[in-house]
Design a protein around this motif. Sequence first.
Motif, short mmCIF file in Angstrom:
data_model
loop_
_atom_site.label_atom_id
_atom_site.label_comp_id
_atom_site.label_asym_id
_atom_site.label_seq_id
_atom_site.Cartn_x
_atom_site.Cartn_y
_atom_site.Cartn_z
N GLY A 178 49.47 50.59 31.58
CA GLY A 178 49.06 51.78 30.83
C GLY A 178 47.57 52.02 30.85
O GLY A 178 47.04 52.71 29.98
N GLU A 179 46.89 51.48 31.85
CA GLU A 179 45.46 51.75 32.01
C GLU A 179 45.28 53.16 32.54
O GLU A 179 46.20 53.78 33.07
N LEU A 184 45.56 53.58 20.72
CA LEU A 184 45.79 53.92 19.32
C LEU A 184 44.49 54.31 18.62
O LEU A 184 44.46 55.25 17.82
N ALA A 185 43.42 53.59 18.94
CA ALA A 185 42.12 53.89 18.33
C ALA A 185 41.64 55.29 18.70
O ALA A 185 40.93 55.94 17.92
N ASP A 209 49.94 46.69 28.04
CA ASP A 209 48.84 45.76 27.84
C ASP A 209 48.29 45.89 26.42
O ASP A 209 47.95 47.00 26.00
N PRO A 210 48.20 44.80 25.66
CA PRO A 210 47.73 44.88 24.27
C PRO A 210 46.33 45.49 24.12
O PRO A 210 46.07 46.21 23.17
N ALA A 226 50.92 45.97 38.26
CA ALA A 226 50.83 45.41 36.91
C ALA A 226 49.61 45.98 36.21
O ALA A 226 49.68 47.05 35.61
N GLY A 227 48.49 45.29 36.31
CA GLY A 227 47.26 45.77 35.67
C GLY A 227 46.16 44.75 35.86
O GLY A 227 46.38 43.67 36.40
N THR A 228 44.99 45.07 35.39
CA THR A 228 43.83 44.21 35.67
C THR A 228 43.88 42.89 34.93
O THR A 228 43.18 41.95 35.32
N ARG A 229 44.71 42.79 33.88
CA ARG A 229 44.77 41.55 33.10
C ARG A 229 46.14 40.89 33.19
O ARG A 229 46.57 40.21 32.27
#
Length: 323
Positions: free
Chosen positions: A88-89, A127-128, A119-120, A235-238
């Motif tokens: 979700g980046e 959300l922020a 990703d958390p 996936a993502g960077t993390r």
Amino acid sequence: MTSSISTSASLELPVLAEVVRSGFTEGHHRGSLVVLAADGSVELALGDPASPVFPRSSNKPMQAAAILRAGLDLSGARLALAAASHSGEAFHLDLVRTMLAEHGLKPDDLQTPPDLPLDPVEAESYLAAGGVREPLTMNCSGKHAAMLAVCVRNGWDTATYLDPAHPLQRLVGEVVAEAAGEPVAALGTDGCGAPLMAIGLVGLARAFRSFVLAEPGTAERRVADAMRAHPEYVAGTRRPDTWLMREVPGALSKMGAEAVQAVALPDGRALAFKIDDGSTRALGPVLARALGLLGVDSPVVSRIGRAPLLGGAAEVGGIRAAF
């Protein structure tokens, strides 16, 4: 194709990981695992790797190959995203929007359930900034965008693209069975709403092996090559799948929900496992140990295998492989 999964109730699966806090073993994660040698033979089998499981998102490479076989011309990052459980980046969401727009589609056409970024870190930032759960931000939106696009390309109904009887989903089932070398044992519904095909872990490892060994230009090889060339879109960077495909040349890796993992190396060695209780916290340690058994010697293995436990703000233990 049967409608239920039958496993042996008397079989006690082995412990694949231990939870150790302050020197005390406070828990265990059981499961099944298979390691294939380069020639495809079973080198190690723990638990019951022949019995069917739902591979969840580890089936995505096969779904992406079916999309290619159905005639959609995807490549590069777009094809990697079609096989993704993305974090979700911003670069993921931007490309999903682009893929939809290229075929006259919009995010409202997605039938993924509204969700936050997987990703958390991304979820907190989203959300922020005032974001709310949306189909677009659900981690399977890239796959769904590709499914919708191939429906537009072929004149298939887009409103029913998740129906098991839809031409695309019937083709997915054929590709899964062919790649696994075994019939689909059960049909279910995945978390994203797409049809889900059950196969054994041996079949899942065979499927990943077949993708890396496929002839160049085939749908299977195109998917494998795109995923390995653009792992951050898978996936993502993390995320461990990204780290592994980036740092181990030729590795193909894809995790699935309920603690499923499959990996293939370019010479045909492969592995697949499932943590029986579905705990993803055991994935990294078990994957790192299995990679070691495959002979993978890279700093990324230790990085993947770290699963610390905290007591307050201090590290007081961790989850470790037990095989």
